[in-house]
Design a protein around this motif. Structure first.
Motif, PDB file in Angstrom:
ATOM      1  N   HIS A  30       0.795  -1.240   0.000  1.00 19.72           N
ATOM      2  CA  HIS A  30       0.000   0.000   0.000  1.00 19.72           C
ATOM      3  C   HIS A  30       0.825   1.287   0.000  1.00 19.72           C
ATOM      4  O   HIS A  30       0.350   2.288  -0.502  1.00 19.72           O
ATOM      5  N   THR A  31       2.092   1.257   0.481  1.00 16.11           N
ATOM      6  CA  THR A  31       2.864   2.512   0.375  1.00 16.11           C
ATOM      7  C   THR A  31       3.208   2.823  -1.076  1.00 16.11           C
ATOM      8  O   THR A  31       3.425   3.975  -1.435  1.00 16.11           O
ATOM      9  N   SER A  32       3.254   1.786  -1.931  1.00 21.71           N
ATOM     10  CA  SER A  32       3.582   2.069  -3.334  1.00 21.71           C
ATOM     11  C   SER A  32       2.399   2.705  -4.047  1.00 21.71           C
ATOM     12  O   SER A  32       2.534   3.175  -5.172  1.00 21.71           O
ATOM     13  N   LYS A  33       1.221   2.731  -3.392  1.00 18.83           N
ATOM     14  CA  LYS A  33       0.058   3.372  -4.015  1.00 18.83           C
ATOM     15  C   LYS A  33      -0.199   4.767  -3.448  1.00 18.83           C
ATOM     16  O   LYS A  33      -1.268   5.338  -3.634  1.00 18.83           O
ATOM     17  N   THR A  34       0.805   5.294  -2.738  1.00 20.63           N
ATOM     18  CA  THR A  34       0.651   6.635  -2.160  1.00 20.63           C
ATOM     19  C   THR A  34       0.326   7.654  -3.250  1.00 20.63           C
ATOM     20  O   THR A  34       0.978   7.678  -4.298  1.00 20.63           O
ATOM     21  N   VAL A  35      -0.665   8.493  -2.975  1.00 14.62           N
ATOM     22  CA  VAL A  35      -0.988   9.526  -3.969  1.00 14.62           C
ATOM     23  C   VAL A  35      -0.174  10.782  -3.668  1.00 14.62           C
ATOM     24  O   VAL A  35       0.163  11.054  -2.515  1.00 14.62           O
ATOM     25  N   PRO A  36       0.146  11.562  -4.707  1.00 12.07           N
ATOM     26  CA  PRO A  36       0.931  12.782  -4.486  1.00 12.07           C
ATOM     27  C   PRO A  36       0.226  13.726  -3.516  1.00 12.07           C
ATOM     28  O   PRO A  36      -0.996  13.820  -3.506  1.00 12.07           O
ATOM     29  N   SER A  37       1.006  14.428  -2.705  1.00 12.32           N
ATOM     30  CA  SER A  37       0.422  15.364  -1.751  1.00 12.32           C
ATOM     31  C   SER A  37       0.047  16.678  -2.454  1.00 12.32           C
ATOM     32  O   SER A  37       0.362  16.873  -3.633  1.00 12.32           O
ATOM     33  N   ASP A  38      -0.617  17.553  -1.714  1.00 14.37           N
ATOM     34  CA  ASP A  38      -1.128  18.798  -2.325  1.00 14.37           C
ATOM     35  C   ASP A  38      -0.013  19.695  -2.860  1.00 14.37           C
ATOM     36  O   ASP A  38      -0.230  20.468  -3.785  1.00 14.37           O
ATOM     37  N   ILE A  39       1.206  19.595  -2.306  1.00 14.32           N
ATOM     38  CA  ILE A  39       2.265  20.494  -2.775  1.00 14.32           C
ATOM     39  C   ILE A  39       3.083  19.877  -3.903  1.00 14.32           C
ATOM     40  O   ILE A  39       3.917  20.534  -4.511  1.00 14.32           O
ATOM     41  N   PHE A  40       2.838  18.596  -4.198  1.00 18.99           N
ATOM     42  CA  PHE A  40       3.723  17.897  -5.142  1.00 18.99           C
ATOM     43  C   PHE A  40       3.620  18.452  -6.558  1.00 18.99           C
ATOM     44  O   PHE A  40       2.563  18.826  -7.038  1.00 18.99           O
ATOM     45  N   ARG A  41       4.751  18.545  -7.213  1.00 14.26           N
ATOM     46  CA  ARG A  41       4.794  18.751  -8.661  1.00 14.26           C
ATOM     47  C   ARG A  41       6.013  18.016  -9.208  1.00 14.26           C
ATOM     48  O   ARG A  41       6.891  17.605  -8.445  1.00 14.26           O
ATOM     49  N   VAL A  42       6.077  17.866 -10.528  1.00 14.69           N
ATOM     50  CA  VAL A  42       7.195  17.169 -11.157  1.00 14.69           C
ATOM     51  C   VAL A  42       8.403  18.100 -11.209  1.00 14.69           C
ATOM     52  O   VAL A  42       8.257  19.315 -11.359  1.00 14.69           O
ATOM     53  N   ARG A  43       9.610  17.543 -11.050  1.00 15.76           N
ATOM     54  CA  ARG A  43      10.823  18.365 -11.113  1.00 15.76           C
ATOM     55  C   ARG A  43      11.202  18.670 -12.560  1.00 15.76           C
ATOM     56  O   ARG A  43      11.006  17.841 -13.446  1.00 15.76           O
ATOM     57  N   THR A  44      11.816  19.847 -12.764  1.00 13.65           N
ATOM     58  CA  THR A  44      12.317  20.184 -14.099  1.00 13.65           C
ATOM     59  C   THR A  44      13.629  19.449 -14.340  1.00 13.65           C
ATOM     60  O   THR A  44      14.206  18.846 -13.425  1.00 13.65           O
ATOM     61  N   ALA A  45      14.118  19.531 -15.561  1.00 15.64           N
ATOM     62  CA  ALA A  45      15.381  18.856 -15.909  1.00 15.64           C
ATOM     63  C   ALA A  45      16.534  19.409 -15.073  1.00 15.64           C
ATOM     64  O   ALA A  45      17.384  18.651 -14.590  1.00 15.64           O
ATOM     65  N   GLU A  46      16.561  20.764 -14.913  1.00 11.06           N
ATOM     66  CA  GLU A  46      17.645  21.362 -14.113  1.00 11.06           C
ATOM     67  C   GLU A  46      17.567  20.880 -12.670  1.00 11.06           C
ATOM     68  O   GLU A  46      18.583  20.570 -12.056  1.00 11.06           O
ATOM     69  N   GLU A  47      16.364  20.853 -12.129  1.00 13.60           N
ATOM     70  CA  GLU A  47      16.204  20.419 -10.739  1.00 13.60           C
ATOM     71  C   GLU A  47      16.640  18.973 -10.563  1.00 13.60           C
ATOM     72  O   GLU A  47      17.308  18.619  -9.573  1.00 13.60           O
ATOM     73  N   SER A  48      16.317  18.122 -11.530  1.00 12.84           N
ATOM     74  CA  SER A  48      16.737  16.718 -11.448  1.00 12.84           C
ATOM     75  C   SER A  48      18.252  16.602 -11.552  1.00 12.84           C
ATOM     76  O   SER A  48      18.874  15.800 -10.850  1.00 12.84           O
ATOM     77  N   ALA A  49      18.847  17.421 -12.426  1.00 13.15           N
ATOM     78  CA  ALA A  49      20.313  17.406 -12.540  1.00 13.15           C
ATOM     79  C   ALA A  49      20.935  17.864 -11.227  1.00 13.15           C
ATOM     80  O   ALA A  49      21.936  17.308 -10.763  1.00 13.15           O
ATOM     81  N   GLY A  50      20.339  18.870 -10.614  1.00 20.04           N
ATOM     82  CA  GLY A  50      20.841  19.345  -9.321  1.00 20.04           C
ATOM     83  C   GLY A  50      20.713  18.283  -8.247  1.00 20.04           C
ATOM     84  O   GLY A  50      21.595  18.127  -7.398  1.00 20.04           O
ATOM     85  N   ARG A  51      19.628  17.519  -8.325  1.00 21.97           N
ATOM     86  CA  ARG A  51      19.443  16.446  -7.348  1.00 21.97           C
ATOM     87  C   ARG A  51      20.534  15.383  -7.508  1.00 21.97           C
ATOM     88  O   ARG A  51      21.031  14.839  -6.522  1.00 21.97           O
ATOM     89  N   ALA A  52      20.937  15.127  -8.758  1.00 22.36           N
ATOM     90  CA  ALA A  52      22.015  14.155  -8.991  1.00 22.36           C
ATOM     91  C   ALA A  52      23.320  14.669  -8.364  1.00 22.36           C
ATOM     92  O   ALA A  52      24.094  13.896  -7.774  1.00 22.36           O
ATOM     93  N   THR A  53      23.570  15.974  -8.490  1.00 24.58           N
ATOM     94  CA  THR A  53      24.760  16.549  -7.862  1.00 24.58           C
ATOM     95  C   THR A  53      24.666  16.450  -6.338  1.00 24.58           C
ATOM     96  O   THR A  53      25.653  16.160  -5.655  1.00 24.58           O
ATOM     97  N   TYR A  54      23.482  16.667  -5.827  1.00 22.19           N
ATOM     98  CA  TYR A  54      23.229  16.555  -4.380  1.00 22.19           C
ATOM     99  C   TYR A  54      23.569  15.141  -3.908  1.00 22.19           C
ATOM    100  O   TYR A  54      24.235  14.954  -2.880  1.00 22.19           O
ATOM    101  N   ILE A  55      23.158  14.147  -4.683  1.00 21.14           N
ATOM    102  CA  ILE A  55      23.436  12.752  -4.314  1.00 21.14           C
ATOM    103  C   ILE A  55      24.932  12.464  -4.439  1.00 21.14           C
ATOM    104  O   ILE A  55      25.538  11.887  -3.536  1.00 21.14           O
ATOM    105  N   ALA A  56      25.532  12.899  -5.554  1.00 21.74           N
ATOM    106  CA  ALA A  56      26.938  12.560  -5.808  1.00 21.74           C
ATOM    107  C   ALA A  56      27.860  13.101  -4.724  1.00 21.74           C
ATOM    108  O   ALA A  56      28.908  12.520  -4.446  1.00 21.74           O
ATOM    109  N   ASN A  57      27.468  14.213  -4.112  1.00 21.38           N
ATOM    110  CA  ASN A  57      28.345  14.825  -3.117  1.00 21.38           C
ATOM    111  C   ASN A  57      27.921  14.536  -1.684  1.00 21.38           C
ATOM    112  O   ASN A  57      28.435  15.146  -0.745  1.00 21.38           O
ATOM    113  N   GLY A  58      27.006  13.600  -1.540  1.00 22.29           N
ATOM    114  CA  GLY A  58      26.673  13.122  -0.200  1.00 22.29           C
ATOM    115  C   GLY A  58      26.038  14.164   0.693  1.00 22.29           C
ATOM    116  O   GLY A  58      26.210  14.132   1.909  1.00 22.29           O
TER     117      GLY A  58
END
Lengths: 311, 456
Positions: A30-58
């Protein structure tokens, strides 16, 4: 019980399989069926790239992304909901708060503050123990800032809209010259605050406390002598205020208090009401008034009944 | 049941290779720990050296401690005592040495990839897919080697150490593959809350199904051997073994008590965290009663001394862990250095101590000679003990300061100056641990080399 090799190996594997079913597969159902919350939106390409940098640098090892009901710090306006994480792949909850939780950091500061902070965190926050990230280079830093500014999704977008609006206003005021700039800054403070002098008398102890607070919170931008030439200055526009221009420009203790408490959204000046209690704000305001403006209204009328601790 | 062993003709090449692996990577792992601790007190010291930015140093430290220092150390002892307990040589020393080499290759790749920022970003599951596959493979090869040895055994009865080592290897191969979402090579993750649940199921199993069973296996071998006493209770061995696998695997979600995951899962995690007292005390009572009245023998053997101290740390870390799973306690302890202290009692004080003890206990038996220097080993014992207890004290204090200040409404930034002095002390203690690793490496290398003159 006879422990044959078969009993040990097959027995432990069967137990593991059963428990995986109970504590991984069942909750997944049932957690895999969680619906998006009221504030949720999809990330842009730049934001996703930034998230990858966030992950890479711990970054996740020092910054959680999960605000709890018991929290007061950054992001405490919104308690984490399962629906906030529906696109997090992997999820970055974090397990330590060596730095603050940043799940709602988007729009807390304008982009230029973040750039100064990433170049060297001590430029904006002198006590910080975060590493400098200048080595990432401008392109990756830009994406990283886009990611941080997206944290909080739609709430962050509202805050960013506010930052951009007031950034334009602040730049206009700054470029109109010191008189117009100071007038603009004061004009946005409620009249009641503008009329209030610092209600406490100047004392050596109070100035020493103010000095300490100034060093821990203000020095990176406004500089050791209050001329706005701290190390963060070159990254920030409009630049940090040079306090010495405030002389004879009708700055009250109340104005200083209000600006420190509330910050100036759009500029790099953050609010300090979460970091500093009332006495610390009055003390650092008076420190600035005495040392950099050379014009303190401390303990002038109207000041009400003297506080009990005053000598 | 006793830890009877039989003399068998063997080179113990695999066991030696794993002991050396552990000793070498203990130096690297503790250096990374010291480096990270230093960066927290002097963040500009290593400014803009991307490969050693704190966020890359920390996972390198943790992965090297887990998979470079502690696990190979415990396996080093296991590769010695499994054949002895079964009365037959290891199935294949060549396969064992190959496993050790592959293991080292994976560790080198681990350091290089994390330094380059190649990570899957999940705590304890950072390693990228090719290394994940290598890790599963080396555990599978180790398991295969042990299982084939078991199949050829001369001794009919399987001693409790053998149960633990077999289960530790195969269960780790399984949960590592599962926890690292090995069927998704690019991300190694699920999406959203299910990812958090799976991650901490796996993350806790690194301790529950790898470090703890292997440490228990080494302890069950070393303590009865050192005290020349039969094991206190077969029933307690059974209870400890099976309850460990049943209970420990349920508790990962206690890392997520303050996160929106299903409440029933939190309840399961809390109840089982408290129930951890059963496997822990079954094991400890069994070991401590075996050693009852024979502490002199343990004190006389430096390896056994490490191991016995490890059991005491196991008591502390487990009881603390049960309490930390209570939501009211976690209000204070979560997200701060209290947890870092807890981790160091567990991995350094318990599993690390027992790994070192296993190495020092078995090396003289592999080589037929005493240790190169008993003094150095004893000195290392005190350095590790003081360093680890010191970590616990300063980090627990720092954690309490942080946790209580945050509850009181103070910001993370405001508390930084208050905990600075504890960070400084921690780095000093880290230097102690790192130095002890250098001494240990020297001692272990000299002990394994053909000796030309020995120190006292």
């Amino acid at each position: 019980m006879k422990m044959t090799p078969l009993a040990v190996i097959v027995g432990s594997l069967l137990i593991l399989a059963t428990i995986v079913f109970v504590v991984v597969i069942l909750p997944f159902a049932h957690t895999s069926k969680t619906v998006p919350s009221d504030i949720f939106r999809v990330r842009t390409a730049e934001e996703s790239a930034g998230r990858a940098t966030y992950i890479a640098n711990g970054c996740v090892y020092c910054h959680s992304q999960s605000v709890r009901t018991i929290d007061w710090d950054l992001g405490a306006e919104r308690i984490a909901q399962a629906g906030d994480y529906v696109a997090d792949y992997p999820i970055l909850l974090g397990s330590q708060r060596t730095g603050p939780d940043i799940s709602q950091a988007g729009g807390e500061h304008p982009d230029d503050w973040h750039m100064a902070h990433f170049i060297n965190p001590r430029y904006t926050r002198t006590l910080s123990l975060m590493p400098p990230f200048e080595f990432l280079g401008p392109a990756k830093l830009d994406n990283l800032i886009r990611y941080v500014q997206s944290l909080g999704f739609k709430d962050a977008d509202k805050r960013m809209t506010r930052q951009r609006y007031w950034k334009a206003e602040a730049v206009k005021a700054y470029e109109a010259g010191p008189d117009a700039n100071v007038a603009w800054l004061s004009a946005h403070i409620p009249q009641g605050w503008r009329d209030v002098p610092n209600p406490y008398p100047t004392s050596a102890a109070g100035l020493a406390r103010g000095h300490k607070i100034y060093q821990d919170f203000c020095l990176g931008c406004h500089g050791p002598v209050g001329d706005g030439m701290g190390p963060a200055q070159q990254w920030i526009y409009p630049p940090p205020l040079n306090f010495t221009i405030l002389k004879n420009r009708e700055i009250s203790g109340g104005i200083l208090y209000y600006q420190i408490m509330n910050g100036i959204t759009g500029t790099a000046m953050p609010y300090f009401k979460r970091d500093l209690e009332s006495e610390k704000i009055w003390d650092v305001g008076n420190y600035v008034a005495v040392y950099f403006i050379n014009d303190s209204d401390a303990n002038t009328e109207p000041r009400g009944i003297d506080a009990a601790y005053e000598p | 049941m006793t830890a009877e062993t039989k003399e068998i003709p063997a080179s113990y090449a695999t066991a030696k290779a794993f002991c050396l692996t552990s000793a070498f990577w203990m130096m690297v792992a503790t250096f990374y720990g010291l480096l990270g601790a230093t960066e927290l007190i002097a963040p500009d010291l290593t400014a803009n050296i991307g490969g050693i930015v704190f966020g890359r140093v920390r996972p390198t430290h943790i992965n090297l401690v887990l998979f470079g220092f502690v696990t190979p150390g415990l396996l080093g002892a296991a590769f010695f005592f499994i054949p002895r307990l079964l009365g037959t040589p290891l199935y294949s020393e060549r396969l064992g040495v190959f496993t050790a080499l592959a293991w080292n290759a994976a560790l080198v790749a681990l350091v290089a990839t994390l330094a380059m920022g190649l990570t899957q970003g999940r705590e304890y599951a950072e390693l990228i897919w090719p290394i994940d596959v290598a890790v599963v493979l080396v555990f599978a090869l180790t398991f295969f080697n042990f299982t084939m040895t078991v199949a050829r055994r001369q001794e009919k009865i399987l001693y409790v150490s053998v149960w633990y080592v077999l289960a530790g290897c195969i269960l780790t191969a399984c949960t590592y593959a599962l926890g690292n979402v090995i069927w998704r090579p690019n991300s190694g993750a699920l999406v959203g809350i299910p990812d958090a649940i799976l991650l901490w199921f796996y993350g806790h199993n690194v301790f529950g199904l790898l470090l703890t069973p292997l440490s228990a296996g080494v302890t069950y071998y070393v303590i009865p051997r050192a005290t020349r006493a039969p094991l206190y209770s077969h029933t307690l061995s059974l209870l400890g073994f099976w309850s460990l696998i049943v209970v420990y695997t349920h508790i990962g979600t206690h890392h997520l008590l303050q996160v929106p995951v299903p409440t029933w899962l939190k309840v399961v995690a809390i109840v089982d965290s408290v129930a951890m007292v059963i496997p822990v005390m079954a094991f400890l009572i069994n070991i401590w009663y075996t050693a009852k009245g024979k502490l002199g023998e343990i004190h006389a053997d430096v390896g056994a001394k490490f191991v016995f101290t490890g059991t005491i740390m196991y008591f502390f870390v487990s009881i603390q862990g049960s309490f930390m799973a209570l939501p009211d306690v976690q209000r204070v302890t979560h997200f701060n250095n209290w947890v870092v202290a807890h981790a160091h009692i567990g991995v350094l004080g318990f599993a690390g101590m027992i790994a070192l003890g296993g190495i020092y206990f078995t090396i003289p038996k592999m080589t037929g000679r005493p240790l190169f220097s008993r003094f150095l080993a004893d000195f290392q014992y005190w350095m590790v003990l003081i360093g680890m207890v010191g970590f616990t004290i300063v980090l627990t204090i720092a954690g309490l300061i942080q946790g209580n200040a945050w509850l009181n409404g103070e910001t993370v930034y405001r508390v930084l100056p208050q905990i600075h002095v504890y960070y400084v002390t921690r780095a000093g203690l880290g230097l102690l641990i790192f130095t002890s690793a250098l001494l240990g490496f020297y001692n272990i290398v000299r002990s394994l080399l053909p000796q030309r003159g020995a120190m006292p």
